[in-house]
Structures are given as C-alpha cells and as structure tokens.
Write a protein that holds these residues in place. Structure first.
Motif, mmCIF file in Angstrom:
data_model
loop_
_atom_site.group_PDB
_atom_site.id
_atom_site.type_symbol
_atom_site.label_atom_id
_atom_site.label_comp_id
_atom_site.label_asym_id
_atom_site.label_seq_id
_atom_site.Cartn_x
_atom_site.Cartn_y
_atom_site.Cartn_z
ATOM 1 N N TYR A 77 0.870 -1.176 0.000
ATOM 2 C CA TYR A 77 0.000 0.000 0.000
ATOM 3 C C TYR A 77 0.906 1.224 0.000
ATOM 4 N N HIS A 78 0.759 2.049 -0.992
ATOM 5 C CA HIS A 78 1.600 3.238 -1.130
ATOM 6 C C HIS A 78 0.765 4.513 -1.144
ATOM 7 N N GLY A 79 -0.329 4.501 -0.416
ATOM 8 C CA GLY A 79 -1.194 5.657 -0.393
ATOM 9 C C GLY A 79 -2.343 5.510 -1.377
ATOM 10 N N HIS A 80 -3.267 6.489 -1.368
ATOM 11 C CA HIS A 80 -4.490 6.340 -2.150
ATOM 12 C C HIS A 80 -4.541 7.240 -3.391
ATOM 13 N N SER A 81 -3.389 7.550 -3.960
ATOM 14 C CA SER A 81 -3.408 8.267 -5.239
ATOM 15 C C SER A 81 -3.909 7.329 -6.333
ATOM 16 N N ASP A 82 -4.507 7.904 -7.372
ATOM 17 C CA ASP A 82 -5.109 7.097 -8.432
ATOM 18 C C ASP A 82 -4.128 6.107 -9.048
ATOM 19 N N ALA A 83 -2.949 6.601 -9.388
ATOM 20 C CA ALA A 83 -1.993 5.750 -10.097
ATOM 21 C C ALA A 83 -1.620 4.512 -9.295
ATOM 22 N N LEU A 84 -1.590 4.631 -7.979
ATOM 23 C CA LEU A 84 -1.138 3.507 -7.159
ATOM 24 C C LEU A 84 -2.283 2.661 -6.617
ATOM 25 N N LEU A 85 -3.530 3.023 -6.982
ATOM 26 C CA LEU A 85 -4.672 2.162 -6.695
ATOM 27 C C LEU A 85 -5.284 1.614 -7.987
ATOM 28 N N ALA A 86 -4.650 1.898 -9.107
ATOM 29 C CA ALA A 86 -5.146 1.386 -10.385
ATOM 30 C C ALA A 86 -5.022 -0.133 -10.432
ATOM 31 N N THR A 87 -5.892 -0.771 -11.196
ATOM 32 C CA THR A 87 -5.825 -2.225 -11.370
ATOM 33 C C THR A 87 -4.665 -2.546 -12.307
ATOM 34 N N LEU A 102 -1.937 -3.754 -14.969
ATOM 35 C CA LEU A 102 -2.020 -4.201 -16.354
ATOM 36 C C LEU A 102 -1.959 -5.721 -16.456
ATOM 37 N N ASN A 103 -1.121 -6.348 -15.650
ATOM 38 C CA ASN A 103 -0.905 -7.791 -15.753
ATOM 39 C C ASN A 103 -1.722 -8.579 -14.739
ATOM 40 N N LEU A 104 -2.770 -7.966 -14.169
ATOM 41 C CA LEU A 104 -3.570 -8.653 -13.154
ATOM 42 C C LEU A 104 -4.556 -9.594 -13.833
ATOM 43 N N GLY A 105 -4.259 -10.880 -13.759
ATOM 44 C CA GLY A 105 -5.136 -11.891 -14.336
ATOM 45 C C GLY A 105 -5.935 -12.598 -13.252
ATOM 46 N N PRO A 106 -6.795 -13.555 -13.617
ATOM 47 C CA PRO A 106 -7.657 -14.215 -12.629
ATOM 48 C C PRO A 106 -6.883 -15.006 -11.587
ATOM 49 N N ALA A 107 -5.681 -15.451 -11.925
ATOM 50 C CA ALA A 107 -4.915 -16.236 -10.953
ATOM 51 C C ALA A 107 -4.022 -15.365 -10.083
ATOM 52 N N ALA A 108 -3.954 -14.056 -10.393
ATOM 53 C CA ALA A 108 -3.070 -13.163 -9.636
ATOM 54 C C ALA A 108 -3.692 -12.773 -8.311
ATOM 55 N N VAL A 109 -2.841 -12.332 -7.385
ATOM 56 C CA VAL A 109 -3.328 -11.858 -6.102
ATOM 57 C C VAL A 109 -4.044 -10.536 -6.295
ATOM 58 N N LYS A 110 -5.212 -10.399 -5.698
ATOM 59 C CA LYS A 110 -5.961 -9.143 -5.821
ATOM 60 C C LYS A 110 -5.168 -8.023 -5.184
ATOM 61 N N MET A 111 -5.096 -6.933 -5.879
ATOM 62 C CA MET A 111 -4.325 -5.793 -5.397
ATOM 63 C C MET A 111 -5.031 -5.130 -4.222
ATOM 64 N N LYS A 112 -4.303 -4.921 -3.151
ATOM 65 C CA LYS A 112 -4.873 -4.233 -1.994
ATOM 66 C C LYS A 112 -5.265 -2.805 -2.380
ATOM 67 N N GLY A 113 -6.450 -2.416 -1.935
ATOM 68 C CA GLY A 113 -6.879 -1.042 -2.146
ATOM 69 C C GLY A 113 -7.470 -0.760 -3.508
ATOM 70 N N ALA A 114 -7.634 -1.808 -4.351
ATOM 71 C CA ALA A 114 -8.223 -1.576 -5.670
ATOM 72 C C ALA A 114 -9.563 -0.868 -5.503
ATOM 73 N N THR A 115 -9.821 0.112 -6.359
ATOM 74 C CA THR A 115 -10.980 0.964 -6.150
ATOM 75 C C THR A 115 -11.597 1.365 -7.469
ATOM 76 N N GLN A 116 -12.875 1.639 -7.428
ATOM 77 C CA GLN A 116 -13.522 2.248 -8.571
ATOM 78 C C GLN A 116 -13.205 3.744 -8.567
ATOM 79 N N GLY A 117 -13.505 4.388 -9.681
ATOM 80 C CA GLY A 117 -13.272 5.821 -9.762
ATOM 81 C C GLY A 117 -11.914 6.198 -10.310
ATOM 82 N N VAL A 118 -11.120 5.202 -10.721
ATOM 83 C CA VAL A 118 -9.812 5.462 -11.320
ATOM 84 C C VAL A 118 -9.972 5.414 -12.832
ATOM 85 N N ALA A 119 -9.447 6.412 -13.521
ATOM 86 C CA ALA A 119 -9.570 6.475 -14.980
ATOM 87 C C ALA A 119 -9.014 5.211 -15.623
ATOM 88 N N GLU A 120 -9.721 4.713 -16.629
ATOM 89 C CA GLU A 120 -9.370 3.433 -17.251
ATOM 90 C C GLU A 120 -7.932 3.420 -17.766
#
Length: 447
Positions: free
Chosen positions: A145-155, A157-175
């Motif tokens: 967790y590196h804070g709640h700026s958009d860039a560091l809460l973005a999903t 690029l390489n997050l696939g179904p078998a990957a660990v879910k990123m902590k803090g993932a959030t809606q509201g971040v530009a695609e």
C-alpha cells in the motif's frame, strides 16, 4: 469489564455526517467487528477511550509514534510553536533544520521536500520518475500500500484471474491508469525479471517497501533489493524506496542505510513528524531538480512543512539521535520476541513470529515458516485473528484492527507491557483456536 456505550453512541452519531462515521477506513474496525474505539487521551504507552477503558497501545497511530504518546519534548516544542502561529504560508527555519537532519542521515539523498502525507510523498516521487524517464509504467508488489493516489490504486495491467488481488483496488480510477501499473509478488525475483523482459523500455520505476509492513510484516529475502537495483540499472528505471513506515524506525535515517541499497528516490512519513501530519520525498539532486520552479514536475501544498509539524519533527528526531536510542529500542523488540516465542511454544501453537527492530508480526497460520509474499499473507486464519483481537481489547491491549498491519513497538513500552502482551496474545490465540475447532467439530486436542 470493558465498556463501549459512549464509543458506540459517538460512532452512531458520526455516521449521520460521515461515511461509516470515520475519516479513515481502518478506524471503523470492519475487519475485526465490534464497536470501534473513540479515543479520549493518551500518554506514553497507554491510551484511554471515551468509555474510560485504558489500553496498552501497540497500534501507535499505525507506526507514527515511535516515542509513544505525548512525549514531553514533542509536546513542549508544539506548544511553543503554537503560541507563535500555526501556519504562515511561508518557509521557516524549522523547515530547513528538519530537512538538514534528514538529508544528513541518509547518504542516498541530496535534497528533500515536505508534504502533508505519505500518499502525497509517494504520488510525487512516482511523478518525478515518470517525468525523468519519459516512461509511464510503474511496478509495485502484491499486498503493498503506497497511499491512495489514483496511479497507485489502479488495477495492474498484468492482473489476471490467478493473480493476487491488489490491496486497495478501487472504482473511480480512470481506465487509462489501469494500463500503467504492473504487479509483482514480493520476494519473487524471477517474476520481476520477466516483467522487465516484457516491459523494460516502458518501466519508469519500481516502487517497493524495504520491509513489507502493509501485509502484516514480511521480510525481504537476502539479495531481493539488490536484484531490484540491478534490474532498474540495466533497464534505465528508477528505484523508489517507500520508507513512510520504515524510515527512522530501525536506525537514524532510511533503512536503505543498513540494507546497503542506494535508491534513487526515498519517501518518508510517520516518524519524522513526531506524531503530526507529514510526508516527504527525497532523492538524488538530478531527480529532485524536476520539482524546482519552472521545471517539469509540479507539487504544492498550503500546509506542507507547516511549523507545528516541523517543530514536532525536530523535537522527535533530536530524541532519536541520542546515543543508545536504537539499541534500547531493539532490546525491547528482542524482549518481546523471546517472550512471544516462549509463550507460543509452551502452548504448542505452530504460528511464526517475525521481527526486525521494533517492528513485529505473528503469522496466523499453522506453519512455522515465515511469510514471503501476499499469497502467504492471505492463507492466514482471519476468523481466529478477529477473535484474538476482541479478547486482547477485553484484556486491555490495543492492536492494529487488521491482520495486515504489524505490531508497533515504541520507546514508551516497558518490559512489563511487552511481557504481558506476549502472555495475553498466546492465551488469546489458544482460546480462539480451541473455539474455532469446537465450532468445526474438531477435538480440542487438535489445536
């Protein structure tokens, strides 16, 4: 007996004007249940809530209070400055004094700037890295967790179904931002090598906590940071050490000093503010020049380097600089480690305890092996932890309300505080595991 009526009523009222009745989500105690705590006062290693319950505090404002609560030197410095003004919108001598102390403490950095939070510090460091390299991709590690700026809460690029879910993932971040972060498992050098092989020319920086403190407490494997440094050098990326938690915790300066790693940019927070709101980003002059007036990176803030925080930070660092301070702090950590290991062994509890200096963690899983990544962290028994947290509150111990936060030891903790925690923790684990086993229909002897 612990009372919670006033805290409960305050939070019920707070929910009418604030989401969940809190300004930061951990305070809602969502991961551990029960009524959240409303604080009334704190001093040294103790904190009291509005219901009059007193706790030995091992949350320590999520690590911001290395000296404990209301340290005399800090209180006096803040009180003195408050009588002179709380914020000016101008620079102060206190600001330059604190900057000199931090720059002198850490050979990897030439210059520093203060902001108001760790989020701002990391956000700006990442912006500098992108500006300097002309690249867009950032690499971070699962569970970090590196804070709640958009860039560091973005999903990522390489997050696939078998990957660990990123902590803090959030809606509201530009695609488009979801295409600018890559995720790697902490301590996985081969995966990091593969990411650089696939994306090297686009990677601006690798962002890493030298010790992972936002997934409980996970230590780096020997050589892990050196491999990151080598890969960054080979591919022209910057290495950013996020020391918002670790800075000044183990030694006077960044822990990069003791690890023998030379990062390009370092972020600080928590401890350097002496308990007041702070963040800072620092680094080599060739990178920090980007934020100079008229150059390529913009950062500003009304309350950045405000005199109250600067006064608190200078007072705190003066205490940390005293001979023997860190040796005494490490001795406290060693005492707690020995006590917890002894108590767990006496009760045949197969949990792993890890520690570095005054930072520690218990892995709530039936294994004596240390956790190495966020995948390991997510194998823990969250239900048992929830029960343990509640039992410790009843016994007068305030722990972080999440399995993914470490135990924070402060200079204010006495040996009695540490010994009593070890006993209460082990006993609470034993009872909670037995309760869990009974609910699952297992014999008590199985735990």
């Amino acid at each position: 007996m612990r009372f919670t009526t006033k805290s409960a009523n305050l939070f019920m009222h707070g929910r009418s004007v604030m989401p969940d009745g809190v300004s930061s989500p951990m305070r809602a105690f969502a991961q551990v249940g029960g009524n959240p705590i409303c604080a009334a006062w704190a001093r040294g290693s103790k904190i009291m809530d509005v219901d009059g319950n007193v706790y030995i505090d091992f949350l320590n404002a999520f690590g911001a209070l290395l000296l404990g609560h209301a340290r005399d030197e800090v209180v006096e410095a803040v009180s003195r400055q408050a009588s002179l003004g709380t914020v000016y919108g101008l620079s102060t001598a206190l600001e330059y004094e604190l900057a000199e102390k931090i720059v002198a403490s850490t050979p990897s950095i030439d210059k520093i700037r203060f902001v108001c939070s760790g989020t701002e510090a990391v956000m700006t460091a990442a912006r500098i890295a992108r500006a300097h390299t002309g690249r867009s991709l950032l690499v971070k590690f699962g569970g970090a967790y590196h804070g709640h700026s958009d860039a560091l809460l973005a999903t990522p690029l390489n997050l696939g179904p078998a990957a660990v879910k990123m902590k803090g993932a959030t809606q509201g971040v530009a695609e488009q931002l979801n295409r600018e972060v890559l995720l790697c498992e902490y301590n996985d050098e081969d995966q990091l090598e593969a990411l650089f092989s696939a994306h090297g020319p686009q990677i601006a920086a690798v962002l890493v906590e030298p010790f992972a403190t936002n997934m409980g407490f996970v230590e780096p494997r020997p050589g892990f940071h050196a491999r990151i440094r080598a890969l960054c050098d080979r591919h022209g990326a910057l290495l950013i050490f996020d020391e918002v938690v670790t800075g000044f915790r183990f030694n006077f300066g960044g822990v990069c000093n003791s690890l023998g790693i030379d990062p390009d940019l370092v972020t600080f927070g928590k401890i350097i503010g002496g308990g007041a709101p702070i963040g800072a980003y620092a680094g080599k002059a060739r990178y920090m020049r980007h934020v100079a007036v008229g150059n390529r990176v913009f950062q500003s803030g009304t309350f950045a380097a405000n005199p109250l925080t600067m006064a608190a930070g200078n007072a705190a660092l003066d205490v940390l600089a005293r001979p023997g301070f860190y040796e005494a702090l490490d001795a406290r950590g060693s005492w707690l480690e020995a006590a917890i290991r002894r108590q767990l062994a006496a009760r045949h509890i197969p949990f792993h305890f890890s520690r570095h200096g005054a930072l520690a963690g218990v892995a709530f899983r039936d294994s004596r092996e240390p956790m190495r990544s966020y995948r390991d962290v997510k194998t823990q028994d969250y239900d048992v932890f929830k029960k343990v947290h509640a039992r410790l509150l009843e016994r007068g111990f305030l722990m972080p309300p999440s399995l993914e936060e470490p135990i924070f030891i402060s200079a204010a903790h006495s040996l009695d505080d540490l010994t009593s925690l070890a006993e209460a923790l082990a006993e609470s684990i034993q009872l909670s595991r037995a309760e869990r086993a009974a609910a699952d229909g297992q014999p008590t002897s199985a735990v």
